[in-house]
Write a protein that holds these residues in place. Structure first.
Motif, short mmCIF file in Angstrom:
data_model
loop_
_atom_site.label_atom_id
_atom_site.label_comp_id
_atom_site.label_asym_id
_atom_site.label_seq_id
_atom_site.Cartn_x
_atom_site.Cartn_y
_atom_site.Cartn_z
N VAL A 8 0.87 -1.18 0.00
CA VAL A 8 0.00 0.00 0.00
C VAL A 8 0.91 1.23 0.00
O VAL A 8 1.59 1.50 0.99
N MET A 11 -0.74 5.81 1.08
CA MET A 11 -2.15 6.08 1.40
C MET A 11 -2.32 6.74 2.77
O MET A 11 -3.38 7.27 3.07
N ASN A 52 5.39 4.23 2.89
CA ASN A 52 4.84 5.58 2.94
C ASN A 52 5.91 6.64 3.10
O ASN A 52 6.89 6.44 3.80
N GLY A 119 -2.35 2.17 -4.31
CA GLY A 119 -2.03 3.43 -3.64
C GLY A 119 -1.87 4.57 -4.61
O GLY A 119 -2.54 4.65 -5.63
#
Length: 185
Positions: A8, A11, A52, A119
């Motif tokens: 991911v 996000m 991230n 994402g």
């Protein structure tokens, strides 16, 4: 055969950057697909790894990044995809999920050979991450209804490049974890 992992990308976001207003509508469209992927991966016990940006906050850790995103003006876009207690979290500084991160080592430890990418941003972080995965001989699936873009035409071109140049499978969320097709050619 090596296992899969759901990646991911970015996000957990405060949306306090210059392209945020262009990105937000696409994030809203991609959000249900990301939620579907998270539910499926968790149900099947497939590793979920959030990779991230830290938004330049070098003293922060994943809990602080998450808290800032949840309390920001677009926390409603983060809450549905919030990492759970089993999720793994890797902080990145630049576009690729691999650049200067321990992700490669983590994937090796988990015996992962197939990445399911979702994402933002399709034409940036997702594209560069797919390329870096490809050159590491990892199989890649990009989930077309779970990626968000800033520029639709560039995102479509990026998806095509990932499919043609990187042998990525482009699939909808409901088919993301199905067995891969035989290589083309």
């Amino acid at each position: 055969m090596a296992g899969s992992a759901l990646i991911v990308i970015d996000m957990v976001n405060t949306y306090e950057h210059k392209d945020a207003e262009l990105l937000l509508p696409s994030v809203r469209e991609a959000l249900p697909g990301v939620v579907t992927l998270l539910e499926t991966a968790r149900e099947r016990e497939i590793p979920v790894i959030f990779v991230n940006d830290n938004f330049g906050q070098w003293r922060s850790h994943h809990g602080e990044i998450l808290a800032a995103a949840l309390s920001g003006p677009h926390g409603d876009l983060v809450k549905p995809v919030e990492p759970d207690e089993n999720s793994l979290f890797v902080v990145k500084a630049r576009h690729s999920i691999f650049f200067e991160t321990p992700l490669g080592y983590l994937l090796n430890q988990l015996e992962v050979g197939h990445l399911v990418l979702c994402g933002q941003v399709t034409e940036q972080c997702v594209l560069y991450s797919a390329l870096d995965a490809h050159i590491r001989h990892l199989d890649v699936t990009v989930v077309e209804d779970a990626v968000a873009h800033i520029h639709a035409e560039l995102a479509q071109a990026a998806l095509r490049m990932m499919e043609v140049n990187m042998d990525a499978e482009i699939r909808p969320a409901r088919e993301a974890f199905a067995p891969r097709q035989a290589p083309k050619g």
